[in-house]
Design a protein around this motif. Structure first.
Motif, PDB file in Angstrom:
ATOM      1  N   LEU A  21       2.184   6.670 -51.940  1.00 56.17           N
ATOM      2  CA  LEU A  21       2.349   8.112 -52.135  1.00 56.17           C
ATOM      3  C   LEU A  21       3.497   8.562 -51.250  1.00 56.17           C
ATOM      4  O   LEU A  21       3.584   8.166 -50.094  1.00 56.17           O
ATOM      5  CB  LEU A  21       1.078   8.868 -51.737  1.00 56.17           C
ATOM      6  N   GLU A  22       4.344   9.414 -51.820  1.00 54.11           N
ATOM      7  CA  GLU A  22       5.529   9.816 -51.076  1.00 54.11           C
ATOM      8  C   GLU A  22       5.565  11.324 -50.830  1.00 54.11           C
ATOM      9  O   GLU A  22       5.106  12.113 -51.653  1.00 54.11           O
ATOM     10  CB  GLU A  22       6.782   9.384 -51.823  1.00 54.11           C
ATOM     11  N   CYS A  23       6.133  11.663 -49.714  1.00 53.74           N
ATOM     12  CA  CYS A  23       6.241  13.061 -49.305  1.00 53.74           C
ATOM     13  C   CYS A  23       7.604  13.260 -48.656  1.00 53.74           C
ATOM     14  O   CYS A  23       8.021  12.451 -47.812  1.00 53.74           O
ATOM     15  CB  CYS A  23       5.126  13.358 -48.309  1.00 53.74           C
ATOM     16  N   THR A  24       8.300  14.309 -49.068  1.00 52.20           N
ATOM     17  CA  THR A  24       9.578  14.623 -48.424  1.00 52.20           C
ATOM     18  C   THR A  24       9.625  16.106 -48.082  1.00 52.20           C
ATOM     19  O   THR A  24       9.040  16.943 -48.769  1.00 52.20           O
ATOM     20  CB  THR A  24      10.785  14.282 -49.313  1.00 52.20           C
ATOM     21  N   VAL A  25      10.303  16.404 -47.010  1.00 56.28           N
ATOM     22  CA  VAL A  25      10.451  17.777 -46.528  1.00 56.28           C
ATOM     23  C   VAL A  25      11.928  18.133 -46.564  1.00 56.28           C
ATOM     24  O   VAL A  25      12.778  17.305 -46.211  1.00 56.28           O
ATOM     25  CB  VAL A  25       9.901  17.921 -45.096  1.00 56.28           C
ATOM     26  N   GLU A  26      12.222  19.351 -46.976  1.00 54.25           N
ATOM     27  CA  GLU A  26      13.610  19.819 -47.000  1.00 54.25           C
ATOM     28  C   GLU A  26      13.744  21.073 -46.160  1.00 54.25           C
ATOM     29  O   GLU A  26      12.799  21.845 -46.017  1.00 54.25           O
ATOM     30  CB  GLU A  26      14.034  20.130 -48.446  1.00 54.25           C
ATOM     31  N   GLY A  27      14.927  21.274 -45.615  1.00 53.46           N
ATOM     32  CA  GLY A  27      15.223  22.518 -44.925  1.00 53.46           C
ATOM     33  C   GLY A  27      14.849  22.538 -43.457  1.00 53.46           C
ATOM     34  O   GLY A  27      14.875  23.602 -42.832  1.00 53.46           O
ATOM     35  N   THR A  28      14.513  21.389 -42.895  1.00 52.97           N
ATOM     36  CA  THR A  28      14.196  21.322 -41.481  1.00 52.97           C
ATOM     37  C   THR A  28      14.551  19.927 -40.967  1.00 52.97           C
ATOM     38  O   THR A  28      14.709  18.998 -41.754  1.00 52.97           O
ATOM     39  CB  THR A  28      12.708  21.633 -41.222  1.00 52.97           C
ATOM     40  N   ILE A  53      10.925   9.183 -36.600  1.00 53.09           N
ATOM     41  CA  ILE A  53      11.154   8.013 -37.447  1.00 53.09           C
ATOM     42  C   ILE A  53      10.506   6.783 -36.826  1.00 53.09           C
ATOM     43  O   ILE A  53      10.700   6.493 -35.638  1.00 53.09           O
ATOM     44  CB  ILE A  53      12.658   7.773 -37.646  1.00 53.09           C
ATOM     45  N   GLY A  54       9.726   6.087 -37.643  1.00 55.22           N
ATOM     46  CA  GLY A  54       9.105   4.859 -37.178  1.00 55.22           C
ATOM     47  C   GLY A  54       7.935   5.033 -36.238  1.00 55.22           C
ATOM     48  O   GLY A  54       7.330   4.044 -35.805  1.00 55.22           O
ATOM     49  N   GLN A  55       7.601   6.275 -35.899  1.00 52.69           N
ATOM     50  CA  GLN A  55       6.482   6.533 -34.969  1.00 52.69           C
ATOM     51  C   GLN A  55       5.291   7.049 -35.748  1.00 52.69           C
ATOM     52  O   GLN A  55       5.313   8.171 -36.250  1.00 52.69           O
ATOM     53  CB  GLN A  55       6.898   7.560 -33.915  1.00 52.69           C
ATOM     54  N   ILE A  56       4.282   6.200 -35.853  1.00 54.08           N
ATOM     55  CA  ILE A  56       3.097   6.534 -36.640  1.00 54.08           C
ATOM     56  C   ILE A  56       1.865   6.402 -35.759  1.00 54.08           C
ATOM     57  O   ILE A  56       1.711   5.391 -35.060  1.00 54.08           O
ATOM     58  CB  ILE A  56       2.934   5.581 -37.839  1.00 54.08           C
ATOM     59  N   SER A  57       0.995   7.392 -35.821  1.00 56.54           N
ATOM     60  CA  SER A  57      -0.285   7.306 -35.125  1.00 56.54           C
ATOM     61  C   SER A  57      -1.397   7.416 -36.146  1.00 56.54           C
ATOM     62  O   SER A  57      -1.345   8.272 -37.029  1.00 56.54           O
ATOM     63  CB  SER A  57      -0.417   8.427 -34.084  1.00 56.54           C
ATOM     64  N   SER A  58      -2.370   6.529 -36.034  1.00 57.04           N
ATOM     65  CA  SER A  58      -3.498   6.517 -36.956  1.00 57.04           C
ATOM     66  C   SER A  58      -4.696   7.163 -36.289  1.00 57.04           C
ATOM     67  O   SER A  58      -4.990   6.879 -35.129  1.00 57.04           O
ATOM     68  CB  SER A  58      -3.834   5.077 -37.331  1.00 57.04           C
ATOM     69  N   GLU A  59      -5.357   8.020 -37.036  1.00 57.74           N
ATOM     70  CA  GLU A  59      -6.501   8.735 -36.478  1.00 57.74           C
ATOM     71  C   GLU A  59      -7.834   8.081 -36.796  1.00 57.74           C
ATOM     72  O   GLU A  59      -8.798   8.247 -36.061  1.00 57.74           O
ATOM     73  CB  GLU A  59      -6.518  10.179 -36.996  1.00 57.74           C
ATOM     74  N   GLN A  62      -8.984   2.453 -41.345  1.00 51.32           N
ATOM     75  CA  GLN A  62      -9.115   2.521 -42.789  1.00 51.32           C
ATOM     76  C   GLN A  62      -8.252   1.470 -43.461  1.00 51.32           C
ATOM     77  O   GLN A  62      -7.588   0.686 -42.808  1.00 51.32           O
ATOM     78  CB  GLN A  62      -8.663   3.900 -43.251  1.00 51.32           C
ATOM     79  N   ASN A  63      -8.274   1.569 -44.775  1.00 49.13           N
ATOM     80  CA  ASN A  63      -7.564   0.636 -45.629  1.00 49.13           C
ATOM     81  C   ASN A  63      -6.147   1.092 -45.935  1.00 49.13           C
ATOM     82  O   ASN A  63      -5.487   0.534 -46.791  1.00 49.13           O
ATOM     83  CB  ASN A  63      -8.385   0.523 -46.941  1.00 49.13           C
ATOM     84  N   LEU A  64      -5.679   2.101 -45.259  1.00 47.24           N
ATOM     85  CA  LEU A  64      -4.390   2.702 -45.569  1.00 47.24           C
ATOM     86  C   LEU A  64      -3.419   2.528 -44.409  1.00 47.24           C
ATOM     87  O   LEU A  64      -3.839   2.305 -43.266  1.00 47.24           O
ATOM     88  CB  LEU A  64      -4.570   4.205 -45.853  1.00 47.24           C
ATOM     89  N   SER A  65      -2.133   2.671 -44.710  1.00 47.17           N
ATOM     90  CA  SER A  65      -1.109   2.661 -43.677  1.00 47.17           C
ATOM     91  C   SER A  65      -0.080   3.728 -44.013  1.00 47.17           C
ATOM     92  O   SER A  65      -0.042   4.236 -45.128  1.00 47.17           O
ATOM     93  CB  SER A  65      -0.438   1.283 -43.585  1.00 47.17           C
ATOM     94  N   ALA A  66       0.716   4.094 -43.036  1.00 47.15           N
ATOM     95  CA  ALA A  66       1.750   5.096 -43.256  1.00 47.15           C
ATOM     96  C   ALA A  66       3.054   4.611 -42.658  1.00 47.15           C
ATOM     97  O   ALA A  66       3.066   3.808 -41.713  1.00 47.15           O
ATOM     98  CB  ALA A  66       1.348   6.430 -42.637  1.00 47.15           C
ATOM     99  N   SER A  67       4.152   5.093 -43.231  1.00 49.99           N
ATOM    100  CA  SER A  67       5.464   4.762 -42.696  1.00 49.99           C
ATOM    101  C   SER A  67       6.370   5.977 -42.797  1.00 49.99           C
ATOM    102  O   SER A  67       6.174   6.857 -43.644  1.00 49.99           O
ATOM    103  CB  SER A  67       6.087   3.578 -43.465  1.00 49.99           C
ATOM    104  N   ARG A  68       7.345   6.012 -41.914  1.00 54.90           N
ATOM    105  CA  ARG A  68       8.330   7.102 -41.906  1.00 54.90           C
ATOM    106  C   ARG A  68       9.707   6.464 -41.806  1.00 54.90           C
ATOM    107  O   ARG A  68      10.272   6.337 -40.725  1.00 54.90           O
ATOM    108  CB  ARG A  68       8.083   8.047 -40.733  1.00 54.90           C
ATOM    109  N   PRO A  69      10.261   6.074 -42.947  1.00 55.05           N
ATOM    110  CA  PRO A  69      11.554   5.375 -42.932  1.00 55.05           C
ATOM    111  C   PRO A  69      12.742   6.295 -42.662  1.00 55.05           C
ATOM    112  O   PRO A  69      13.776   5.832 -42.181  1.00 55.05           O
ATOM    113  CB  PRO A  69      11.633   4.780 -44.338  1.00 55.05           C
ATOM    114  N   GLN A  70      12.585   7.575 -42.967  1.00 52.12           N
ATOM    115  CA  GLN A  70      13.643   8.555 -42.703  1.00 52.12           C
ATOM    116  C   GLN A  70      13.023   9.786 -42.057  1.00 52.12           C
ATOM    117  O   GLN A  70      11.809   9.974 -42.105  1.00 52.12           O
ATOM    118  CB  GLN A  70      14.348   8.952 -44.010  1.00 52.12           C
ATOM    119  N   ASP A  71      13.859  10.622 -41.502  1.00 51.25           N
ATOM    120  CA  ASP A  71      13.374  11.770 -40.724  1.00 51.25           C
ATOM    121  C   ASP A  71      12.420  12.657 -41.511  1.00 51.25           C
ATOM    122  O   ASP A  71      11.439  13.169 -40.967  1.00 51.25           O
ATOM    123  CB  ASP A  71      14.583  12.584 -40.240  1.00 51.25           C
ATOM    124  N   ARG A  72      12.717  12.858 -42.792  1.00 53.11           N
ATOM    125  CA  ARG A  72      11.931  13.819 -43.571  1.00 53.11           C
ATOM    126  C   ARG A  72      11.169  13.155 -44.709  1.00 53.11           C
ATOM    127  O   ARG A  72      10.852  13.784 -45.709  1.00 53.11           O
ATOM    128  CB  ARG A  72      12.860  14.918 -44.108  1.00 53.11           C
TER     129      ARG A  72
END
Lengths: 112, 113
Positions: A21-28, A53-59, A62-72
């Motif tokens: 699943l992908e999410c992008t933010v614009e304007g900031t 970027i690259g800094q992920i904290s898991s709360e 679970q069976n999921l992971s997250a990544s932040r390859p770009q700033d937004r």
């Protein structure tokens, strides 16, 4: 103005299949980014957050992971989906140091 | 463990009624409390409360925080069918700049014509 895009809106996946699943933010720039999950009739549960970027904290474990390859850009993934991964997934962003978060439109995931 | 409890879990009223939604919290490091409205998909931000006793108001909606008794209320006067939604309360812990939100279960409000 800032906008947040999240896709897809709905997804039906078989057990054992991968997820992205992908999410992008614009304007900031340099936003804090979050993934929440909402089970039916429940509040939102924080899954992951990222302060850069690259800094992920898991709360929660679970069976999921997250990544932040770009700033937004924030991605939620799984290698093998479980039935219990079904739910409504919401991406959100906030300004660093600010309390209020702003949410995307969500992805309703059904694992069958 | 920090937690946020909302009540009632669901509520059915008729147009024109006034409703009060409750949010109580047990937290160790309180920074702010937020209210959101979720109609179908994305929760939309309503209020942020940081100080006790100061009412925030927006049209027919208002909210207040009591930091001594650890609760907040959201009032909606002269309800309309468009107020039907899930109302979410969340607290923001003092945790650096992460901005994490801890949510309650939500109150589902249905306003009948």
């Amino acid at each position: 103005s800032q906008t947040i895009h999240q896709w897809p809106a709905t997804l039906v996946q078989p057990v054992g299949s991968p997820l992205s699943l992908e999410c992008t933010v614009e304007g900031t720039s340099n936003p804090n980014l979050y993934w929440y999950r909402q089970a039916a009739g429940r509040g939102l549960q924080l899954l992951f957050y990222s302060i850069g970027i690259g800094q992920i904290s898991s709360e929660v474990p679970q069976n999921l992971s997250a990544s932040r390859p770009q700033d937004r850009q924030f991605i939620l993934s799984s290698k093998k989906l479980l039935l219990s991964d079904s739910g409504f997934y919401l991406c959100a962003w906030s300004v660093v140091g600010a309390a209020e978060a702003f949410f995307g439109q969500g992805t309703r995931l059904t694992v069958v | 463990e920090d937690k946020v409890v909302q009540s009632p879990l669901s509520l059915v009223v008729h147009e024109g009624d006034t409703v009060t939604l409750n949010c109580s919290y047990e937290v160790t490091n309180f920074r702010s409390l937020l209210w959101y409205k979720q109609e179908k998909k994305a929760p939309t931000f309503l209020f942020m409360l940081t100080s006790s006793g100061i009412e925030k108001k927006s049209g027919r909606l208002s909210s207040i925080l009591d930091k001594k008794e650890l609760f907040s209320i959201l009032n909606i006067t002269a309800t309309q069918t468009g107020d039907s939604a899930v109302y979410l309360c969340a607290y923001v812990p003092l945790s650096g700049n992460t901005g994490k939100l801890i949510f309650g279960q939500g109150t589902t409000l249905q306003v009948k014509p």
